[in-house]
Design an enzyme around this catalytic site. Structure first.
Site, PDB file in Angstrom:
ATOM      1  CB  CYS A  79      -0.917  -0.034   1.229  1.00 30.91           C
ATOM      2  SG  CYS A  79      -1.834   1.500   1.516  1.00 30.91           S
ATOM      3  CB  CYS A  82       0.189   2.061   4.032  1.00 34.76           C
ATOM      4  SG  CYS A  82      -1.490   1.429   3.858  1.00 34.76           S
TER       5      CYS A  82
END
Length: 324
Positions: A79, A82
């Site tokens: 991700c 993230c």
């Protein structure tokens, strides 16, 4: 344990009230144990960011949330957002100096936790305060927004749950902290648990009686006092026809009884400001016994929401203006 949603602006959650009492007791026990061992109970800055999995969730998140708000960062290696958000949260965890603990959960390795929290996409950030789960935000967020959210979380944790966070000592050895033991059972725990079970079962009359029994022996019991106020409210609205009540209130703006009933429905529906405003307006329109009845019901609703809620403070000021 299935996480529960807790709104920072909602009406009193009885489970949260009970958790708050237990959280305060556990925090006091931790400080007392640290003092007994001759230490400060301080943690290292390195202990403010931890990796958590399903096996350690109970101890590292739920139990720790009785000491300090735990912010959960759901992330994954693949991700990209993230990778932008996580370093910001880690830096702020250290900067906030123990006012919250950051728990990082890899969703690929902990699918069950992801499902329990209802995470639909990542990054996703939640908090757990005194065992109560609270969604904070999902997706990319700017640092200003993150700080604002964390400030609100810290304020709620302190005001509603008495959690002032962890003491941080740069010289402390990572991983060393006093164990928090279970708070001893109180003399009224069985009655309080019976009251909560009665509420869950829809037996509001039974819950009222159970809370009254506790208060007869311990008038200052906070959980019983708040529980009784909510149980009485739920008991009052149980058999109401919401449509008829609202129609009557709309047609009789100066009728104390109609406005009181509508205010009860407002509060149960989570419309706190509407309930308070309705009764304050009615106080201004009425006099004598009717005004006094409205004022007393408003004070009861203040008890349900809780004295620390800013909406209660604002409504008290408005009530004073209406009365004087």
């Amino acid at each position: 344990m299935q996480p529960r949603n807790m709104s920072m602006s909602g009406v009193v959650d009885l489970a949260a009230v009970k958790a708050a009492q237990e959280a305060k007791a556990k925090a006091e026990q931790a400080r007392a144990e640290a003092a007994r061992q001759g230490g400060t109970g301080a943690v290292s800055p390195a202990d403010l960011v931890i990796d958590v999995d399903e096996a350690g969730f109970e101890q590292e998140v739920l139990q720790r949330s009785a000491e300090v708000p735990v912010v959960i960062d759901f992330w994954a290696e693949w991700c990209q957002p993230c990778k932008q958000l996580s370093p910001v949260l880690e830096r702020l965890a250290v900067e906030y100096e123990g006012r919250f603990l950051l728990a990082k959960i890899d969703v690929d390795a902990n699918q069950m936790l992801m499902q329990q929290f209802g995470v639909q996409g990542i990054p996703a950030v939640f908090a757990v305060v005194a065992g109560q789960a609270l969604p904070l935000f999902q997706g990319a967020a700017g640092e200003a927004q993150i700080r604002q959210t964390l400030d609100q979380l810290v304020q709620v944790a302190e005001q509603r749950f008495g959690l002032t966070g962890l003491t941080v000592d740069p010289e402390a050895r990572p991983g060393e902290r006093p164990e928090v033991t279970e708070a001893p059972a109180g003399p009224h725990d069985a009655l309080l648990e019976a009251a909560v079970q009665a509420l869950d079962a829809g037996d509001f009359g039974g819950a009222v009686r159970a809370y009254q029994n506790v208060l007869a022996d311990d008038p200052g019991n906070t959980e019983a006092r708040l529980g009784l106020a909510q149980a009485e409210l739920l008991h009052r609205v149980q058999d109401m026809d919401p449509q008829l009540v609202r129609e009557e209130a709309a047609g009789k703006p100066g009728d104390a009884r109609a406005q009181i009933a509508a205010a009860d429905l407002d509060l149960v529906g989570g419309h706190v400001e509407d309930a308070f405003g309705r009764l304050i307006d009615t106080v201004a329109r009425t006099a004598g016994d009717e005004r006094d009845a409205v004022r007393l019901r408003l004070l009861e609703l203040f008890e349900v929401v809780g004295p620390d809620d800013p909406r209660v403070a604002a409504a008290r000021r408005a009530l004073a203006r209406a009365l004087f």
